[in-house]
Write a protein that holds these residues in place. Structure first.
Motif, PDB file in Angstrom:
ATOM      1  N   ALA A  74       0.799  -1.225   0.000  1.00 50.72           N
ATOM      2  CA  ALA A  74       0.000   0.000   0.000  1.00 50.72           C
ATOM      3  C   ALA A  74       0.830   1.274   0.000  1.00 50.72           C
ATOM      4  O   ALA A  74       0.343   2.328  -0.418  1.00 50.72           O
ATOM      5  CB  ALA A  74      -0.944   0.008   1.202  1.00 50.72           C
ATOM      6  N   ALA A  75       2.054   1.208   0.498  1.00 51.32           N
ATOM      7  CA  ALA A  75       2.855   2.430   0.630  1.00 51.32           C
ATOM      8  C   ALA A  75       4.333   2.079   0.675  1.00 51.32           C
ATOM      9  O   ALA A  75       4.709   0.900   0.801  1.00 51.32           O
ATOM     10  CB  ALA A  75       2.453   3.174   1.910  1.00 51.32           C
ATOM     11  N   ASP A  76       5.170   3.080   0.575  1.00 52.86           N
ATOM     12  CA  ASP A  76       6.613   2.910   0.745  1.00 52.86           C
ATOM     13  C   ASP A  76       6.897   2.908   2.248  1.00 52.86           C
ATOM     14  O   ASP A  76       7.120   3.954   2.861  1.00 52.86           O
ATOM     15  CB  ASP A  76       7.358   4.053   0.056  1.00 52.86           C
ATOM     16  CG  ASP A  76       8.871   3.961   0.245  1.00 52.86           C
ATOM     17  OD1 ASP A  76       9.338   3.004   0.903  1.00 52.86           O
ATOM     18  OD2 ASP A  76       9.574   4.869  -0.237  1.00 52.86           O
ATOM     19  N   TRP A  77       6.877   1.723   2.846  1.00 47.01           N
ATOM     20  CA  TRP A  77       6.988   1.627   4.306  1.00 47.01           C
ATOM     21  C   TRP A  77       8.392   1.940   4.804  1.00 47.01           C
ATOM     22  O   TRP A  77       8.555   2.319   5.973  1.00 47.01           O
ATOM     23  CB  TRP A  77       6.528   0.248   4.778  1.00 47.01           C
ATOM     24  CG  TRP A  77       5.063   0.045   4.523  1.00 47.01           C
ATOM     25  CD1 TRP A  77       4.484  -0.816   3.638  1.00 47.01           C
ATOM     26  CD2 TRP A  77       3.986   0.769   5.132  1.00 47.01           C
ATOM     27  NE1 TRP A  77       3.123  -0.691   3.655  1.00 47.01           N
ATOM     28  CE2 TRP A  77       2.785   0.269   4.571  1.00 47.01           C
ATOM     29  CE3 TRP A  77       3.915   1.784   6.094  1.00 47.01           C
ATOM     30  CZ2 TRP A  77       1.533   0.752   4.947  1.00 47.01           C
ATOM     31  CZ3 TRP A  77       2.666   2.266   6.474  1.00 47.01           C
ATOM     32  CH2 TRP A  77       1.505   1.755   5.904  1.00 47.01           C
ATOM     33  N   ASN A  78       9.404   1.803   3.945  1.00 45.88           N
ATOM     34  CA  ASN A  78      10.748   2.231   4.360  1.00 45.88           C
ATOM     35  C   ASN A  78      10.762   3.737   4.633  1.00 45.88           C
ATOM     36  O   ASN A  78      11.504   4.218   5.501  1.00 45.88           O
ATOM     37  CB  ASN A  78      11.774   1.902   3.269  1.00 45.88           C
ATOM     38  CG  ASN A  78      11.973   0.413   3.106  1.00 45.88           C
ATOM     39  OD1 ASN A  78      11.694  -0.361   4.023  1.00 45.88           O
ATOM     40  ND2 ASN A  78      12.430  -0.008   1.928  1.00 45.88           N
ATOM     41  N   HIS A  79       9.936   4.472   3.901  1.00 47.81           N
ATOM     42  CA  HIS A  79       9.814   5.911   4.099  1.00 47.81           C
ATOM     43  C   HIS A  79       8.934   6.228   5.311  1.00 47.81           C
ATOM     44  O   HIS A  79       9.310   7.026   6.176  1.00 47.81           O
ATOM     45  CB  HIS A  79       9.214   6.542   2.833  1.00 47.81           C
ATOM     46  CG  HIS A  79       8.831   7.978   2.973  1.00 47.81           C
ATOM     47  ND1 HIS A  79       9.755   9.003   3.041  1.00 47.81           N
ATOM     48  CD2 HIS A  79       7.596   8.567   3.055  1.00 47.81           C
ATOM     49  CE1 HIS A  79       9.112  10.164   3.170  1.00 47.81           C
ATOM     50  NE2 HIS A  79       7.813   9.926   3.165  1.00 47.81           N
ATOM     51  N   TRP A  80       7.762   5.599   5.380  1.00 52.28           N
ATOM     52  CA  TRP A  80       6.775   5.963   6.390  1.00 52.28           C
ATOM     53  C   TRP A  80       7.029   5.326   7.751  1.00 52.28           C
ATOM     54  O   TRP A  80       6.700   5.918   8.784  1.00 52.28           O
ATOM     55  CB  TRP A  80       5.365   5.564   5.917  1.00 52.28           C
ATOM     56  CG  TRP A  80       4.797   6.474   4.891  1.00 52.28           C
ATOM     57  CD1 TRP A  80       4.583   6.196   3.570  1.00 52.28           C
ATOM     58  CD2 TRP A  80       4.377   7.822   5.078  1.00 52.28           C
ATOM     59  NE1 TRP A  80       4.059   7.285   2.928  1.00 52.28           N
ATOM     60  CE2 TRP A  80       3.914   8.311   3.825  1.00 52.28           C
ATOM     61  CE3 TRP A  80       4.345   8.685   6.185  1.00 52.28           C
ATOM     62  CZ2 TRP A  80       3.429   9.598   3.657  1.00 52.28           C
ATOM     63  CZ3 TRP A  80       3.862   9.965   6.009  1.00 52.28           C
ATOM     64  CH2 TRP A  80       3.406  10.421   4.763  1.00 52.28           C
ATOM     65  N   LEU A  81       7.585   4.120   7.760  1.00 50.78           N
ATOM     66  CA  LEU A  81       7.673   3.397   9.033  1.00 50.78           C
ATOM     67  C   LEU A  81       9.005   2.673   9.198  1.00 50.78           C
ATOM     68  O   LEU A  81       9.059   1.438   9.191  1.00 50.78           O
ATOM     69  CB  LEU A  81       6.504   2.395   9.136  1.00 50.78           C
ATOM     70  CG  LEU A  81       6.268   1.756  10.497  1.00 50.78           C
ATOM     71  CD1 LEU A  81       5.908   2.808  11.550  1.00 50.78           C
ATOM     72  CD2 LEU A  81       5.161   0.709  10.409  1.00 50.78           C
ATOM     73  N   PRO A  82      10.107   3.400   9.366  1.00 51.19           N
ATOM     74  CA  PRO A  82      11.346   2.742   9.766  1.00 51.19           C
ATOM     75  C   PRO A  82      11.188   2.189  11.195  1.00 51.19           C
ATOM     76  O   PRO A  82      10.313   2.656  11.935  1.00 51.19           O
ATOM     77  CB  PRO A  82      12.397   3.858   9.709  1.00 51.19           C
ATOM     78  CG  PRO A  82      11.616   5.123   9.821  1.00 51.19           C
ATOM     79  CD  PRO A  82      10.273   4.859   9.225  1.00 51.19           C
ATOM     80  N   PRO A  83      11.990   1.216  11.581  1.00 50.45           N
ATOM     81  CA  PRO A  83      11.752   0.509  12.842  1.00 50.45           C
ATOM     82  C   PRO A  83      11.831   1.374  14.100  1.00 50.45           C
ATOM     83  O   PRO A  83      11.270   1.008  15.133  1.00 50.45           O
ATOM     84  CB  PRO A  83      12.845  -0.567  12.877  1.00 50.45           C
ATOM     85  CG  PRO A  83      13.621  -0.452  11.638  1.00 50.45           C
ATOM     86  CD  PRO A  83      13.067   0.640  10.799  1.00 50.45           C
TER      87      PRO A  83
END
Length: 391
Positions: A82-91
């Protein structure tokens, strides 16, 4: 700068049209009222502006992705794509998942939220070797998933189910303004009060009165709107990966600059008068007005509504009398409504009365005919915002 994106504003039931108008006034585009919500598009500056200045929404959601969802497996795969999670949600960033609606195999919100969480942390472990923590109180990212029937579909075919995954800009309800430390026994939510005042058309040029003002919510929201007082809000969007501090400061300064001592055209605010017979609740109303920064414009009096004497110039009366669901009992309240009706007919000729009713039998005791009825929901109770012209 991100291009315009799709959003949903979640609203109190009955305020969809009023909410759509407010959002459009603040710059939202392609505004479309829905059930308990309004869909629209906006850019980042407008998104910030809505969070700072919109008075009617509970939440404003920024859509990340929309995908078919007919099973838990569809949800898992759809969330990851759904989205670029590396951008939106780094650990190192925390998150929380909220769910509304259902789909096949996804009928329990806790299970559905767990599927979303697993999809994201599995993806993080694959890419980073570590995962985000869950923070239910103040997450960096509040994700909202809505499941429901997809719109459209070929003629003769049933549309399937779909999921809409969004970011919640507030991470909490926007009805909280930051001023109400004290409230009565059955408080009206601030955004519903703001919408009810907007429906009356009151703009500060004629008197406003509430002979049953309780903790003052209707009058305070009216005064805040007339005097450009915007809510004090700390928002989750300030922790987002694409947060633009310069743009935020510009919109924050513009919102703060709306506050004034008179109406927008420079004329003084007409009298705003409230009456409350319970001394403790009256003190709550005064404390709330002080916290909201509008105490100098409110005249809050102790006394019974039967003894209310309005300002000389006709204006608007608003009130939210008890209707037996939470406070009082029907047999005790009928005389109150009868006496309220008698009082306004005797003393308020030329005024307009707006009354929030959750009990048609009680409003019948007013012995007045409503000229307009706006269906709304107050705390899950089916109500009507009734307009009466007093002759």
């Amino acid at each position: 700068m991100p291009a315009p994106f799709t959003c949903i504003a979640v609203l109190p039931p009955g305020l969809e049209q009023l909410g759509a108008a407010e959002l459009a006034e603040l710059g939202a585009e392609a505004v479309q009222p829905l059930r308990r919500a309004v869909a629209f598009r906006c850019d980042l500056a407008c998104f910030y502006r809505l969070h700072l200045r919109a008075l009617l929404p509970f939440r404003i959601l920024r859509q990340l992705g929309r995908f078919p969802c007919d099973s838990p497996q569809d949800l898992y795969a759809g969330v990851q794509a759904a989205a670029d999670w590396n951008h939106w949600l780094p650990p190192q960033r925390s998150f929380r998942v909220e769910v509304s609606g259902t789909a096949p195999g996804l009928t329990h919100s806790h299970f559905t939220a767990l599927q979303v969480k697993n999809a994201l942390v599995d993806l993080q472990r694959q890419h980073w070797g570590e995962r985000s923590s869950i923070d239910l109180e103040a997450p960096d990212l509040c994700l909202h998933l809505h499941l429901g029937r997809a719109s459209g579909g070929a003629r003769g075919q049933r549309a399937g189910n779909e999921a809409v995954l969004s970011l919640d800009g507030s991470s909490g309800s926007l009805h909280r303004r930051g001023w109400r430390a004290a409230m009565g026994l059955a408080p009206l939510k601030e955004n519903l009060a703001a919408g009810l005042i907007r429906a009356t058309g009151w703009d500060g040029h004629v008197p406003l009165a509430d002979p049953l003002c309780g903790s003052g919510t209707l009058l305070i929201e009216a005064a805040c709107a007339a005097l450009g007082r915007t809510p004090a809000r700390t928002l989750a969007l300030q922790r987002w990966a694409d947060f633009n501090a310069e743009l935020w400061e510009r919109e924050s300064a513009a919102a703060a600059g709306l506050a004034r001592q008179e109406l927008a055209d420079g004329s003084p605010v007409a009298p705003i008068v409230g009456m409350e017979r319970d001394p403790g609740v009256l003190e709550q109303a005064r404390a709330n007005a002080e916290a909201a920064g509008v105490a100098p414009w409110l005249e809050l009096q102790g006394g019974d509504c039967r003894d209310f004497v309005p300002p000389e110039t006709p204006g608007v009366i608003v009130c939210n009398p008890p209707y037996g669901e939470r406070l009082g009992a029907g047999e005790d309240l009928e005389p109150l409504y009868a006496d309220l009706g008698a009082m306004v007919k005797q003393r308020c000729s030329g005024w307009t009365l707006w009354l929030l009713s959750g009990n048609p039998e009680l409003t019948g005791a007013l012995r007045m005919k409503a000229s307009r009825r706006l269906p709304v929901s107050n705390g899950g109770i089916d109500c009507r915002w009734l307009k009466y012209e007093i002759h």
